[in-house]
Motif scaffolding. Structure first.
Motif, PDB file in Angstrom:
ATOM      1  N   GLN A 156      28.937 -74.633  17.579  1.00 36.66           N
ATOM      2  CA  GLN A 156      29.566 -73.473  16.938  1.00 36.66           C
ATOM      3  C   GLN A 156      30.270 -72.603  17.966  1.00 36.66           C
ATOM      4  O   GLN A 156      31.390 -72.125  17.733  1.00 36.66           O
ATOM      5  CB  GLN A 156      28.500 -72.668  16.197  1.00 36.66           C
ATOM      6  N   GLN A 157      29.639 -72.399  19.116  1.00 35.94           N
ATOM      7  CA  GLN A 157      30.260 -71.607  20.177  1.00 35.94           C
ATOM      8  C   GLN A 157      31.575 -72.232  20.635  1.00 35.94           C
ATOM      9  O   GLN A 157      32.577 -71.536  20.831  1.00 35.94           O
ATOM     10  CB  GLN A 157      29.308 -71.486  21.372  1.00 35.94           C
ATOM     11  N   GLU A 158      31.573 -73.562  20.812  1.00 32.36           N
ATOM     12  CA  GLU A 158      32.788 -74.237  21.274  1.00 32.36           C
ATOM     13  C   GLU A 158      33.895 -74.195  20.224  1.00 32.36           C
ATOM     14  O   GLU A 158      35.065 -74.051  20.563  1.00 32.36           O
ATOM     15  CB  GLU A 158      32.466 -75.685  21.649  1.00 32.36           C
ATOM     16  N   HIS A 159      33.522 -74.299  18.949  1.00 35.14           N
ATOM     17  CA  HIS A 159      34.523 -74.204  17.887  1.00 35.14           C
ATOM     18  C   HIS A 159      35.184 -72.818  17.900  1.00 35.14           C
ATOM     19  O   HIS A 159      36.409 -72.694  17.727  1.00 35.14           O
ATOM     20  CB  HIS A 159      33.886 -74.469  16.531  1.00 35.14           C
TER      21      HIS A 159
ATOM     22  N   MET B 191      35.312 -77.925  24.649  1.00 31.93           N
ATOM     23  CA  MET B 191      34.819 -79.287  24.590  1.00 31.93           C
ATOM     24  C   MET B 191      34.903 -79.844  23.170  1.00 31.93           C
ATOM     25  O   MET B 191      34.773 -79.102  22.195  1.00 31.93           O
ATOM     26  CB  MET B 191      33.361 -79.341  25.064  1.00 31.93           C
ATOM     27  N   SER B 192      35.077 -81.156  23.088  1.00 34.49           N
ATOM     28  CA  SER B 192      35.006 -81.841  21.802  1.00 34.49           C
ATOM     29  C   SER B 192      33.539 -81.958  21.396  1.00 34.49           C
ATOM     30  O   SER B 192      32.633 -81.743  22.211  1.00 34.49           O
ATOM     31  CB  SER B 192      35.625 -83.234  21.907  1.00 34.49           C
ATOM     32  N   ASP B 193      33.298 -82.325  20.147  1.00 35.58           N
ATOM     33  CA  ASP B 193      31.916 -82.449  19.683  1.00 35.58           C
ATOM     34  C   ASP B 193      31.170 -83.527  20.474  1.00 35.58           C
ATOM     35  O   ASP B 193      29.977 -83.368  20.784  1.00 35.58           O
ATOM     36  CB  ASP B 193      31.879 -82.781  18.187  1.00 35.58           C
ATOM     37  N   ALA B 194      31.849 -84.608  20.819  1.00 30.20           N
ATOM     38  CA  ALA B 194      31.217 -85.674  21.609  1.00 30.20           C
ATOM     39  C   ALA B 194      30.873 -85.171  23.005  1.00 30.20           C
ATOM     40  O   ALA B 194      29.807 -85.494  23.552  1.00 30.20           O
ATOM     41  CB  ALA B 194      32.137 -86.882  21.684  1.00 30.20           C
ATOM     42  N   GLU B 195      31.757 -84.365  23.591  1.00 32.34           N
ATOM     43  CA  GLU B 195      31.494 -83.813  24.925  1.00 32.34           C
ATOM     44  C   GLU B 195      30.335 -82.822  24.882  1.00 32.34           C
ATOM     45  O   GLU B 195      29.520 -82.774  25.818  1.00 32.34           O
ATOM     46  CB  GLU B 195      32.760 -83.131  25.455  1.00 32.34           C
TER      47      GLU B 195
ATOM     48  N   GLY C 229      15.854 -68.548  27.000  1.00 34.16           N
ATOM     49  CA  GLY C 229      16.328 -68.918  25.666  1.00 34.16           C
ATOM     50  C   GLY C 229      17.328 -70.046  25.740  1.00 34.16           C
ATOM     51  O   GLY C 229      18.166 -70.082  26.644  1.00 34.16           O
ATOM     52  N   GLY C 230      17.250 -70.988  24.815  1.00 28.87           N
ATOM     53  CA  GLY C 230      18.164 -72.117  24.793  1.00 28.87           C
ATOM     54  C   GLY C 230      19.602 -71.686  24.578  1.00 28.87           C
ATOM     55  O   GLY C 230      19.894 -70.531  24.244  1.00 28.87           O
ATOM     56  N   GLN C 231      20.508 -72.611  24.773  1.00 26.22           N
ATOM     57  CA  GLN C 231      21.931 -72.328  24.609  1.00 26.22           C
ATOM     58  C   GLN C 231      22.213 -71.816  23.199  1.00 26.22           C
ATOM     59  O   GLN C 231      21.738 -72.378  22.218  1.00 26.22           O
ATOM     60  CB  GLN C 231      22.737 -73.597  24.875  1.00 26.22           C
ATOM     61  N   GLY C 232      22.963 -70.715  23.127  1.00 24.32           N
ATOM     62  CA  GLY C 232      23.331 -70.149  21.837  1.00 24.32           C
ATOM     63  C   GLY C 232      22.233 -69.363  21.155  1.00 24.32           C
ATOM     64  O   GLY C 232      22.378 -68.970  19.996  1.00 24.32           O
ATOM     65  N   SER C 233      21.135 -69.082  21.870  1.00 26.70           N
ATOM     66  CA  SER C 233      20.003 -68.395  21.238  1.00 26.70           C
ATOM     67  C   SER C 233      20.198 -66.886  21.122  1.00 26.70           C
ATOM     68  O   SER C 233      19.449 -66.219  20.403  1.00 26.70           O
ATOM     69  CB  SER C 233      18.713 -68.687  22.015  1.00 26.70           C
ATOM     70  N   GLY C 234      21.166 -66.327  21.835  1.00 30.85           N
ATOM     71  CA  GLY C 234      21.424 -64.890  21.747  1.00 30.85           C
ATOM     72  C   GLY C 234      20.950 -64.091  22.939  1.00 30.85           C
ATOM     73  O   GLY C 234      20.709 -62.886  22.823  1.00 30.85           O
TER      74      GLY C 234
ATOM     75  N   HIS D 215      19.730 -68.095  12.822  1.00 26.04           N
ATOM     76  CA  HIS D 215      19.849 -67.217  13.986  1.00 26.04           C
ATOM     77  C   HIS D 215      19.088 -65.897  13.826  1.00 26.04           C
ATOM     78  O   HIS D 215      19.061 -65.093  14.763  1.00 26.04           O
ATOM     79  CB  HIS D 215      21.319 -66.898  14.313  1.00 26.04           C
ATOM     80  N   SER D 216      18.505 -65.641  12.678  1.00 27.84           N
ATOM     81  CA  SER D 216      17.732 -64.412  12.499  1.00 27.84           C
ATOM     82  C   SER D 216      16.387 -64.545  13.211  1.00 27.84           C
ATOM     83  O   SER D 216      15.957 -65.646  13.562  1.00 27.84           O
ATOM     84  CB  SER D 216      17.517 -64.126  11.016  1.00 27.84           C
TER      85      SER D 216
END
Length: 280
Positions: A220-223, A233-237, A41-46, A270-271
């Protein structure tokens, strides 16, 4: 749900998809043999949420489960720095095929699959906060036999790409103009990682809608991380970081749904939007 701060609507996903998936996977077992399930699963997929849920259900079913992540077998920081000097500077960044200790992954799977009643099997761990592997004496361990072994990661089960050698993003154009980094990754998928993924009996895919969602969910995870810990990380990073994974992610989205044993389709919120079984 409370522990992971999941929304009330998550109940619907449990009833319609996740609980049936847990039972279906349990039914694929053979007596006296560990079932090895790969979860891609991709990053943040759960992936971590699904892993925790499956283990919880199997525990209530009296099924002995264990598992670890592709992230747990990263090469040490020192080894990656040596690799970066020898092959390509981008290999100092953990994540892509070629930055994992494949032999350790194969050994861990084999040891867990053959664990007996009195055995304590050590499971490797990696500390992302220090960007290095945890010392062996601090690894977790599993006691006794394993009925189902769950091996999860963003590119678990990935195959080499067959075409498209031209750069597809700014990272590839500016930092891998001659394609050495991309070529090394693809050769790793053709060789060592093929041996690792050959240990899988079942492949489950959490299918993200597209790359835009991967970027948005990772952001969203980084925020959330910055809000809770004051760093991240910043959004650019984040945008540059995700570009390390873009080529393989796009290839996975194109070819894996047709061969994975089970595909969980994710919606943009995300559902879970649907489930596809490709096994007989």
């Amino acid at each position: 749900m409370a522990e992971r701060q999941l929304p009330p609507a998550f109940h619907q996903g449990i009833d319609n998809y996740l609980l049936p998936l847990a039972v279906w996977l349990a039914d694929q077992r053979e007596d006296g043999r560990t079932l090895v399930v790969g979860l891609c699963g991709g990053q943040g997929s759960g992936k971590s949420t699904l892993t925790a849920f499956l283990n919880l259900v199997w525990t209530h079913m009296g099924i002995r489960s264990a598992g670890f992540s592709l992230d747990d077998i990263y090469l040490t920081r020192a080894d990656r720095l040596q690799l970066a000097q020898r092959v390509h500077p981008l290999l100092a960044t953990r994540g892509v095929p070629g930055t994992h200790d494949v032999a350790l992954g194969i050994e861990t799977i084999e040891r867990l699959c053959h664990s007996a009643g009195a055995d304590n099997t050590r499971i490797p761990r990696f500390d992302k906060s220090t960007d290095d592997r945890v010392p062996v004496n601090s690894w977790s361990s599993h006691h006794g036999p394993v009925d189902i072994l769950l091996f999860e990661g963003w590119c678990v089960g990935a195959t080499p790409w067959q075409e498209g050698e031209e750069p597809i993003n700014r990272l590839e154009r500016c930092e891998d103009a001659d394609g050495r980094w991309r070529d090394y990754i693809n050769r790793q998928l053709q060789g060592p990682y093929r041996q690792l993924f050959a240990r899988l009996d079942i492949l489950v895919m959490l299918k993200v809608p597209d790359m835009d969602c991967v970027v948005a969910w990772r952001t969203q995870q980084e925020h959330q991380l910055r809000a809770s810990k004051g760093g991240g990380m910043s959004d650019a990073e984040i945008e540059r970081f995700v570009q390390h994974y873009e080529r393989i992610t796009r290839n996975l989205l194109k070819e894996m749904p047709g061969r994975a044993d089970c595909v969980l389709e994710l919606a943009r919120d995300h559902s879970i939007a649907g489930l596809q079984l490709n096994s007989p």
